[in-house]
Design a protein around this motif. Structure first.
Motif, PDB file in Angstrom:
ATOM      1  N   ALA A 415       0.630  -1.160   0.026  1.00 53.33           N
ATOM      2  CA  ALA A 415      -0.084  -0.014  -0.216  1.00 53.33           C
ATOM      3  C   ALA A 415       0.734   1.268  -0.198  1.00 53.33           C
ATOM      4  O   ALA A 415       0.330   2.317   0.110  1.00 53.33           O
ATOM      5  CB  ALA A 415      -0.762  -0.110   1.144  1.00 53.33           C
ATOM      6  N   HIS A 416       2.117   1.158   0.262  1.00 52.02           N
ATOM      7  CA  HIS A 416       3.134   2.450  -0.133  1.00 52.02           C
ATOM      8  C   HIS A 416       4.065   2.394  -0.998  1.00 52.02           C
ATOM      9  O   HIS A 416       5.148   2.974  -0.942  1.00 52.02           O
ATOM     10  CB  HIS A 416       3.773   2.594   1.353  1.00 52.02           C
ATOM     11  CG  HIS A 416       2.817   2.598   2.590  1.00 52.02           C
ATOM     12  ND1 HIS A 416       2.224   3.581   2.900  1.00 52.02           N
ATOM     13  CD2 HIS A 416       2.435   1.669   3.584  1.00 52.02           C
ATOM     14  CE1 HIS A 416       1.399   3.366   3.913  1.00 52.02           C
ATOM     15  NE2 HIS A 416       1.372   2.319   4.200  1.00 52.02           N
ATOM     16  N   PHE A 417       3.793   1.468  -2.208  1.00 54.12           N
ATOM     17  CA  PHE A 417       4.627   1.661  -3.311  1.00 54.12           C
ATOM     18  C   PHE A 417       4.834   2.954  -3.876  1.00 54.12           C
ATOM     19  O   PHE A 417       4.052   3.794  -3.855  1.00 54.12           O
ATOM     20  CB  PHE A 417       4.092   0.515  -4.174  1.00 54.12           C
ATOM     21  CG  PHE A 417       4.826   0.799  -5.719  1.00 54.12           C
ATOM     22  CD1 PHE A 417       6.006  -0.198  -5.697  1.00 54.12           C
ATOM     23  CD2 PHE A 417       4.341   1.427  -6.752  1.00 54.12           C
ATOM     24  CE1 PHE A 417       6.567  -0.105  -6.957  1.00 54.12           C
ATOM     25  CE2 PHE A 417       5.204   1.467  -7.948  1.00 54.12           C
ATOM     26  CZ  PHE A 417       6.123   0.724  -7.935  1.00 54.12           C
ATOM     27  N   ASP A 418       6.225   3.128  -4.009  1.00 50.37           N
ATOM     28  CA  ASP A 418       6.558   4.535  -4.766  1.00 50.37           C
ATOM     29  C   ASP A 418       6.098   5.661  -3.983  1.00 50.37           C
ATOM     30  O   ASP A 418       5.654   6.544  -4.627  1.00 50.37           O
ATOM     31  CB  ASP A 418       6.277   4.350  -6.175  1.00 50.37           C
ATOM     32  CG  ASP A 418       7.304   4.977  -6.749  1.00 50.37           C
ATOM     33  OD1 ASP A 418       8.338   5.825  -6.499  1.00 50.37           O
ATOM     34  OD2 ASP A 418       7.102   5.082  -8.272  1.00 50.37           O
ATOM     35  N   GLY A 419       5.961   5.779  -2.618  1.00 47.89           N
ATOM     36  CA  GLY A 419       5.398   6.940  -1.895  1.00 47.89           C
ATOM     37  C   GLY A 419       4.018   6.954  -2.010  1.00 47.89           C
ATOM     38  O   GLY A 419       3.186   7.882  -1.407  1.00 47.89           O
ATOM     39  N   LEU A 420       3.237   6.267  -2.439  1.00 51.91           N
ATOM     40  CA  LEU A 420       1.883   6.064  -2.648  1.00 51.91           C
ATOM     41  C   LEU A 420       1.039   5.722  -1.190  1.00 51.91           C
ATOM     42  O   LEU A 420       1.834   5.152  -0.435  1.00 51.91           O
ATOM     43  CB  LEU A 420       1.061   5.131  -3.718  1.00 51.91           C
ATOM     44  CG  LEU A 420       1.635   5.506  -5.132  1.00 51.91           C
ATOM     45  CD1 LEU A 420       1.224   4.293  -5.911  1.00 51.91           C
ATOM     46  CD2 LEU A 420       0.979   6.861  -5.491  1.00 51.91           C
ATOM     47  N   SER A 421      -0.087   6.200  -1.041  1.00 50.75           N
ATOM     48  CA  SER A 421      -0.724   5.658   0.408  1.00 50.75           C
ATOM     49  C   SER A 421      -2.230   5.372  -0.146  1.00 50.75           C
ATOM     50  O   SER A 421      -2.886   5.937  -0.764  1.00 50.75           O
ATOM     51  CB  SER A 421      -0.599   6.749   1.309  1.00 50.75           C
ATOM     52  OG  SER A 421      -1.449   7.851   1.074  1.00 50.75           O
TER      53      SER A 421
END
Ligand code: HEM
Length: 485
Positions: A415-421
């Motif tokens: 859920a936090h891939f590449d700074g996403l949320s």
């Protein structure tokens, strides 16, 4: 240079490592349990398995054989030998709550609801049958008669080859190029540009991998039953049971095709063309396969120069304005080793090459893309409007943990891939809340100006119906496994 001179034993590898069997449009995967050990051993010892050697004409039918760790035990492989395989393979895909959560196999994906792959329905052996058009039915009948004394069939997975997956997108476009000539320098740890060329040892056991090391696998006393095995390159006094083998991951992924298109049309306010654009943003490619990312200005090592559909990285799109950061193909292979914007030089270099900074997980993941490639060999199943449809996802890798599980858990389910949320893979996410209770069912589409467009409460489109880890042995190793113990 000849294959022998570079010590690549194509005639001892199963063909799937080298070929997608694209002309073999018919296929069926048979999942078996061993019912009679001796009969199973006899059949496996003589199984007509196709190798990776080059032939003048493709054979009309192809058989590939893979065994799970439960299958090795049922066959009588000594525990000490089974224990020499990787821990993920020995544990299996299902049965460990931590692994199930990491892989996203919870909620409606949980193994308790699978058609096969869990407990008494965990396959011992997978037979992969491929045939030229019209040749499958008779051949499959013959194989099924042949195995009847030693095995029971717990699932038949008829699969077909198509240029598009069931949602309608072109598939099978991007694959790593294997360094069959063994030209890639070992321990090339400072390589920072995206490369599509992968060391043989990333996919075939017994050869050096991208770290210049040999992936762990059982090395045996070269006497007795193991005498027929090749010797380990890095330890010539030992017989290499893994050499020319690979790990095969199989997952049955049901696709809700109507639900997918209805949801996207709904998100686009009822506009079908708008829905299609959203779907393309989720995949990261257009329906016809064109990448949303811009063509790379420099050639990519290992890429066929004629292959325009793969001549891209995300280097010129650091914010995901062309191809959203969370799009499926960008998660599954982030390509360029560049970090998100704003990471200064030396720190960036250290994170890229050494994997420093455990907190900056997302950046580190992107930095290490060449250590997490998958050789995909999946096929579609089902027909639209006639029952279940989906993908029999198959991938080969030398390290299930570092390759399949990492991609599935950290990049696809993360859920936090590449700074996403608040997001997971827009195609594959199970939409279950993360451990900390945060949502995973959003998808954001960065805009050139202003805030990202964000879709919330995406429904689940893909459901896991079964899965297992297998060892795809070299041909000599298969004969030895049929005799060992
Ligand atoms: C039903 C499930 C899935 C669907 C519909 C799907 C669909 C697609 C499509 C349309 C592409 C673009 C075509 C291509 O680049 O070859 C793609 C690429 C890819 N997918 Fe999936 N996929 C699914 C499951 C998975 C899973 C489970 C994984 C890995 C755990 C995965 C890993 C990849 C990778 C590595 C690529 C290539 C990315 C690249 O190199 O650019 N996919 N997928």
């Amino acid at each position: 240079m000849s294959d022998a001179a570079i010590n690549v034993e194509l005639d001892d590898m199963q063909g799937l490592l080298r070929f997608g069997y694209g002309r073999h449009a018919e296929a069926c995967f048979l999942l078996l349990r061993i019912t009679d050990r001796d009969a199973a051993r006899r059949w496996l010892a003589a199984a007509p398995v196709a190798s990776a050697a080059t032939l003048a004409e493709p054979p009309p039918v192809v058989l590939q054989v893979a065994l799970s760790s439960a299958g090795l035990r049922a066959l009588g492989t000594p525990d000490a030998v089974v224990g020499g395989f990787s821990v993920e393979f020995v544990d299996g895909m299902s049965g460990n709550p931590s692994r199930e959560r990491r892989l996203g196999d919870i909620g409606s994906n949980a193994p308790g609801g699978w058609d096969w792959g869990s407990q008494a329905r965990l396959p011992h052996v997978a037979l992969l049958l491929y045939a030229l058009p019209g040749a499958l039915a008779d051949w499959q009948r013959g194989i099924e008669e042949g195995i009847a004394a030693g095995f029971e069939i717990i699932a038949r997975l008829p699969s077909h080859l198509s240029d598009t997956e069931p949602f309608g997108f072109a598939d099978g476009i991007s694959q790593p190029a294997l360094d069959w000539q063994r030209t890639r320098p070992a321990r090339d740890v400072e390589l920072q540009d995206y490369t599509n060329l992968a060391c043989l040892g990333e996919f075939v056991l017994g050869y050096p991998n991208e770290y210049g090391a040999y992936t762990d696998r059982p090395l045996l006393d070269p006497h007795g039953a193991a005498a027929g095995l090749p010797r380990a390159e890095e330890a010539p006094a030992r017989a290499d049971l893994g050499r020319n083998g690979s790990y095969l991951v199989l997952r049955q992924l049901r696709q809700d095709v109507d639900g997918f298109w209805q949801a996207l049309t709904h998100f686009a306010g009822g506009d079908a063309a708008g829905g299609r654009q959203l779907a393309e943003a989720m995949v990261g490619r257009r329906v016809n396969g064109e990448p949303l990312a811009a063509v790379s200005r420099t050639p990519i090592e290992g890429n066929d120069p004629a292959d325009a559909l793969n001549a891209f990285t995300y280097r010129d799109d650091p914010y995901g304005v062309r191809c959203p950061l969370g799009a499926h193909v960008r998660r599954a292979n982030p390509r360029n080793a560049d970090l998100p914007p704003g990471t200064p030089g030396l720190v960036s270099w250290a994170m890229r090459t050494l994997g420093f900074d455990a907190d900056a997980l997302a950046q580190d993941l992107v930095a290490s893309t060449r250590f997490h490639r998958l050789l995909r060999r999946g096929r579609e199943y089902g027909e639209h409007g006639a029952g279940e449809q989906g993908l029999h996802f198959v991938c080969l890798n030398a390290s299930i943990g570092r390759q399949f599980e990492f991609v599935q858990a950290a990049w696809i389910a993360g859920a936090h891939f590449d700074g996403l949320s608040g997001e997971s893979d827009p195609l594959l996410g199970n939409r279950e809340a993360a451990r900390d209770g945060s949502a995973t069912d959003a998808f954001s589409i960065p805009q050139p100006l202003g805030p990202a467009r964000r879709l919330d409460m995406l429904p689940q489109f893909v459901t896991v119906r079964g899965g297992a880890y297998f060892f795809l042995p070299g041909l000599r190793a298969l004969r030895v496994l049929a005799a060992l113990g």
